[in-house]
Each structure stands twice: as C-alpha cells, then as structure tokens.
Design an enzyme around this catalytic site. Structure first.
Site: not given
Ligand SMILES: NC(=O)C1=CN([C@@H]2O[C@H](COP(=O)(O)OP(=O)(O)OC[C@H]3O[C@@H](n4cnc5c(N)ncnc54)[C@H](OP(=O)(O)O)[C@@H]3O)[C@@H](O)[C@H]2O)C=CC1
Ligand SMILES: O=C(O)C1=N[C@H](C(=O)O)C[C@H](O)C1
Length: 246
Positions: A131, A135
């Site tokens: 990734h 991450k």
């Molecule tokens: N299930 C799936 O298919 C996928 C899952 N993911 C997962 O999703 C999550 C987010 O990924 P990603 O968007 O890349 O991460 P980012 O860090 O870009 O975004 C996370 C967001 O959540 C906010 N945040 C953090 N803490 C809180 C809180 N307590 N309450 C509300 N908002 C909060 C962050 O704010 P701040 O920047 O201020 O911390 C930020 O805006 C990760 O755990 C990732 O692994 C990602 C892609 C696909």
């Molecule tokens: O953090 C990411 O970017 C992603 N998180 C998810 C994971 O932990 O598997 C899904 C995807 O691979 C992207």
C-alpha cells in the site's frame, strides 16, 4: 435515492465516496471528521459509511444506533474489542464491516477459501500486500480478510495459525515455517492503492491469486452499494459477500 452520510469525509476514501455520490444514483447527506459528533449526521442520513479511524468506532456506532440507521464500517486496523462493539451494535441495527468493499476482492476471498479447502495443509499460504506510504495499519484489513478466508477453507482459526513479522527481532533466525501457518508480509511505499497476493506454495509448484486496485473508486463504488443495500435490512452483521450474493 438513499442519503449516505460519510464519517471521515475529508480523508482519501471520504473524498472518493463524495465524488462518486455527486451526480450519482444516491445522494450525500453530508460528512463529519475528527472533533465532530456524528449524531446530527446520523439523524438525517439513510445510511452511514465510516472510513475514519478505529478510535472513532464506538462514537460512530452509538450515533448510528441512536438514530436507528445502518452503518458500513470500512475502517481497518480493528482489534477484538472493536469487533465486540460491532457485534453488540448489530443487535439493534444492520452493520456491514469489511476490510475491502471492492467487487474484485470480495470474489478473491471466495476463490481463496475454495483453493485453501481443496489444496489442504501441505500447501503453505502466504499473504503479501503493498500500500501507499501513508497507510497506518499493517497487515491491511484486506490481507486479514483473505487470511480469514484461507483459514475458513482449511477449517481452522486464523488466530491460532497467524504468522507475521519474521525478521531481525529473532536475531535473523526465525526457525522453519510452522506447518499450517498462514503468513503475512506488508510493504509500504509511493501511492499504491492496494495490491494483494495470496500465495499457495506446494512441492515444486505455486499458485498465486492476486488483486490490484488501480484507484480508490473501486472501494468507493462498493461502499455506496453496500450502504444502500443495508437500508431496510433487519439488524445483524453483514459482509460484502452478502451484498454480492457470493
Ligand atoms: N474497507 C475498504 O474497502 C477500505 C478501507 N480503507 C480504510 O479506511 C480508513 C480511512 O482510509 P483513508 O481515507 O485512506 O485515510 P485518511 O487518513 O485519508 O482519512 C481518514 C479521515 O478520517 C478522519 N478521522 C480520524 N479520526 C476521526 C474521528 N475520531 N472521527 C471522525 N473522523 C476521523 C481523518 O481526519 P484527520 O486527518 O484529522 O485525522 C481523515 O479525514 C483506513 O482505516 C483505511 O485502511 C481504505 C480504503 C478502502
Ligand atoms: O488504507 C488503504 O488505502 C486501504 N485499506 C484497506 C485495507 O486495509 O485493506 C483496503 C485497501 O486495500 C486500501
């Protein structure tokens, strides 16, 4: 048309979901980020999607529960305590939790389970993921989901067979691979959206089942589809396999 509320709306995934909702089949009910109570958002959404951080889970589930709206949890890096919270909330509302909302990974998990069941424990299983550099959790939620699928295929618990982090902390001598182990390795770098391979290594041959995410739109599409699918379902815990009928 469903109104979808986004928790973690300013993040990479939150923005990808908002971009797809804009002008799409469903509408964006708004979004919240760190420091904002999701209760108001839950009050005027038909479903919530959570792509924030594990520390936000209990507040997010409480908001969904109080408003009686379904929630899709996409956040990864969850521990046993988080899964217990999800089980508890799923008594009252529909909750879908998955480490990967894409169609491709959901099908891959199905194939991995089937391969593990047919090949048996003589074939070593290693899950490899890469990734982007930002991450924060490892192994990825997807790697764990694939490891769980492999364990299910073998009829064993992943927790009893998980092997990861082979390396210098063992003085370079990690010992031979344990029979039946399901290994994990995580790479980080650049802007990789998500690469996962499940390697089945047998005597003088290997099978590799793999998925490449070319961008986050695949996760966003699946998240919207999953959230919309939850609306009107009975309380319970669901997966993307339920959504896609796999
Ligand atoms: N299930 C799936 O298919 C996928 C899952 N993911 C997962 O999703 C999550 C987010 O990924 P990603 O968007 O890349 O991460 P980012 O860090 O870009 O975004 C996370 C967001 O959540 C906010 N945040 C953090 N803490 C809180 C809180 N307590 N309450 C509300 N908002 C909060 C962050 O704010 P701040 O920047 O201020 O911390 C930020 O805006 C990760 O755990 C990732 O692994 C990602 C892609 C696909
Ligand atoms: O953090 C990411 O970017 C992603 N998180 C998810 C994971 O932990 O598997 C899904 C995807 O691979 C992207």
């Amino acid at each position: 048309m469903a109104r979808i509320g986004i928790i973690g709306s300013e993040g990479r995934m939150g923005q990808a979901i908002a971009a797809l909702l804009d002008g799409g089949e469903h509408a964006c009910a708004g979004g919240v980020d760190r420091g904002h109570d999701p209760a108001d958002l839950a009050g005027h959404a038909d479903a919530l999607v959570d792509f924030s951080a594990p520390g936000a889970l209990s507040v997010n589930l409480a908001a969904a529960r109080a408003a009686g709206v379904p929630i899709l949890i996409g956040t990864t890096g969850l521990g046993d305590e988080h899964h217990a919270m999800i089980d508890e909330a799923a008594r009252d509302i529909p909750v879908l939790q998955t480490g990967n909302t894409s169609l491709g990974v959901t099908l891959l998990a199905h194939l991995v389970e089937e391969a593990a069941a047919r090949l048996g424990p003589d074939w070593d299983i290693e899950v490899l993921e890469m990734h982007h550099r930002m991450k924060v959790d490892a192994p990825s939620g997807t790697a764990l989901l694939l490891g769980e699928a492999a364990a299910r295929g073998r009829g064993v618990a992943l927790a009893d067979n998980r092997e990861s982090g082979r390396g210098h902390e063992f003085g370079g001598h990690t010992g031979a691979r344990a029979t039946g182990a399901i290994g994990f390795a995580a790479l980080r770098g650049g802007t990789v959206a998500g690469e996962h391979s499940v390697i089945f290594a047998g005597e003088e041959e290997r099978i590799v089942l793999a998925h490449s995410a070319e961008n986050r739109a695949i996760f966003a599409r699946g998240a919207i589809r999953g959230a919309a699918w939850l609306i009107g379902r009975p309380p319970g815990r669901y997966t993307m396999r339920d959504v896609l009928g796999l």
